[in-house]
Motif scaffolding. Sequence first.
Motif, PDB file in Angstrom:
ATOM      1  N   GLU A  78     -24.771  14.780 -57.921  1.00 24.52           N
ATOM      2  CA  GLU A  78     -26.045  14.683 -58.628  1.00 24.52           C
ATOM      3  C   GLU A  78     -26.708  13.396 -58.169  1.00 24.52           C
ATOM      4  N   LYS A  79     -27.986  13.258 -58.448  1.00 22.47           N
ATOM      5  CA  LYS A  79     -28.689  12.055 -58.028  1.00 22.47           C
ATOM      6  C   LYS A  79     -28.136  10.810 -58.707  1.00 22.47           C
ATOM      7  N   SER A  80     -27.814  10.915 -59.971  1.00 20.16           N
ATOM      8  CA  SER A  80     -27.365   9.733 -60.710  1.00 20.16           C
ATOM      9  C   SER A  80     -25.843   9.597 -60.766  1.00 20.16           C
ATOM     10  N   ARG A  81     -25.131  10.720 -60.581  1.00 19.34           N
ATOM     11  CA  ARG A  81     -23.670  10.683 -60.683  1.00 19.34           C
ATOM     12  C   ARG A  81     -23.033  11.539 -59.605  1.00 19.34           C
ATOM     13  N   GLU A  82     -21.847  11.124 -59.221  1.00 23.21           N
ATOM     14  CA  GLU A  82     -21.081  11.883 -58.241  1.00 23.21           C
ATOM     15  C   GLU A  82     -19.627  11.882 -58.699  1.00 23.21           C
ATOM     16  N   TYR A  83     -19.069  13.084 -58.851  1.00 18.94           N
ATOM     17  CA  TYR A  83     -17.691  13.220 -59.304  1.00 18.94           C
ATOM     18  C   TYR A  83     -16.959  14.241 -58.457  1.00 18.94           C
ATOM     19  N   TYR A  84     -15.648  14.106 -58.422  1.00 19.94           N
ATOM     20  CA  TYR A  84     -14.801  15.089 -57.765  1.00 19.94           C
ATOM     21  C   TYR A  84     -13.746  15.549 -58.761  1.00 19.94           C
ATOM     22  N   LEU A  85     -13.643  16.844 -58.952  1.00 17.78           N
ATOM     23  CA  LEU A  85     -12.555  17.416 -59.732  1.00 17.78           C
ATOM     24  C   LEU A  85     -11.523  17.888 -58.725  1.00 17.78           C
ATOM     25  N   VAL A  86     -10.301  17.404 -58.851  1.00 21.11           N
ATOM     26  CA  VAL A  86      -9.235  17.696 -57.891  1.00 21.11           C
ATOM     27  C   VAL A  86      -8.065  18.337 -58.629  1.00 21.11           C
ATOM     28  N   VAL A  87      -7.615  19.482 -58.114  1.00 18.04           N
ATOM     29  CA  VAL A  87      -6.449  20.158 -58.667  1.00 18.04           C
ATOM     30  C   VAL A  87      -5.423  20.287 -57.546  1.00 18.04           C
ATOM     31  N   VAL A  88      -4.193  19.866 -57.821  1.00 14.42           N
ATOM     32  CA  VAL A  88      -3.119  19.962 -56.849  1.00 14.42           C
ATOM     33  C   VAL A  88      -2.113  20.970 -57.391  1.00 14.42           C
ATOM     34  N   GLN A  89      -1.754  21.936 -56.560  1.00 13.56           N
ATOM     35  CA  GLN A  89      -0.802  22.935 -57.018  1.00 13.56           C
ATOM     36  C   GLN A  89       0.229  23.258 -55.945  1.00 13.56           C
ATOM     37  N   ASP A  90       1.285  23.900 -56.373  1.00 13.87           N
ATOM     38  CA  ASP A  90       2.341  24.355 -55.489  1.00 13.87           C
ATOM     39  C   ASP A  90       2.000  25.784 -55.091  1.00 13.87           C
ATOM     40  N   PRO A  91       1.671  26.041 -53.805  1.00 17.19           N
ATOM     41  CA  PRO A  91       1.268  27.398 -53.409  1.00 17.19           C
ATOM     42  C   PRO A  91       2.402  28.413 -53.509  1.00 17.19           C
TER      43      PRO A  91
END
Length: 105
Positions: free
Chosen positions: A89-102
Motif C-alpha cells: 500500500e502507499k502508506s504501509r507495506e507488509y508481508y504475511l509469511v507461512v512456512v509449512q512442511d510439504p
Amino acid sequence: MGTEIAAVEETFKRLQSHKGVLGVLVLNADGISIRSTFDNDTTVQYAALVSQFTVKARGAVRQLDPDNELRFLRIRSKKHEIMIAPEFEKSREYYLVVVQDPAAE
C-alpha cells in the motif's frame, strides 16, 4: 484497533491449524517481524531472507511489466514450502509469511 488485533490473532490461529504449518510471520517493509510464531532466532533468519527475496521478486515483476504487481510468492524445497503474501500500500507495506512442511499434505 482492538477488533483489528483480534482479527489478526484469529487469522494466526486459523493458519496454524492447517496440517503441516510450521509457523507464521508478519513482517513490515523493513523486514522486521511484527508478529511470529517461531522462536526469535528462526524469526530473524526468515525475516531477513524472505524480505530480501520478496523485494527482488517484486523488482523482477516490475521490470517485466511496470504496470504489474507481485501478489503472491511460493517457494518449495524438499523440506519446506514458504508462501509469501505481500501487501503493498502507499502508506504501509507488509508481508504475511507461512512456512509449512510439504510432506504433511
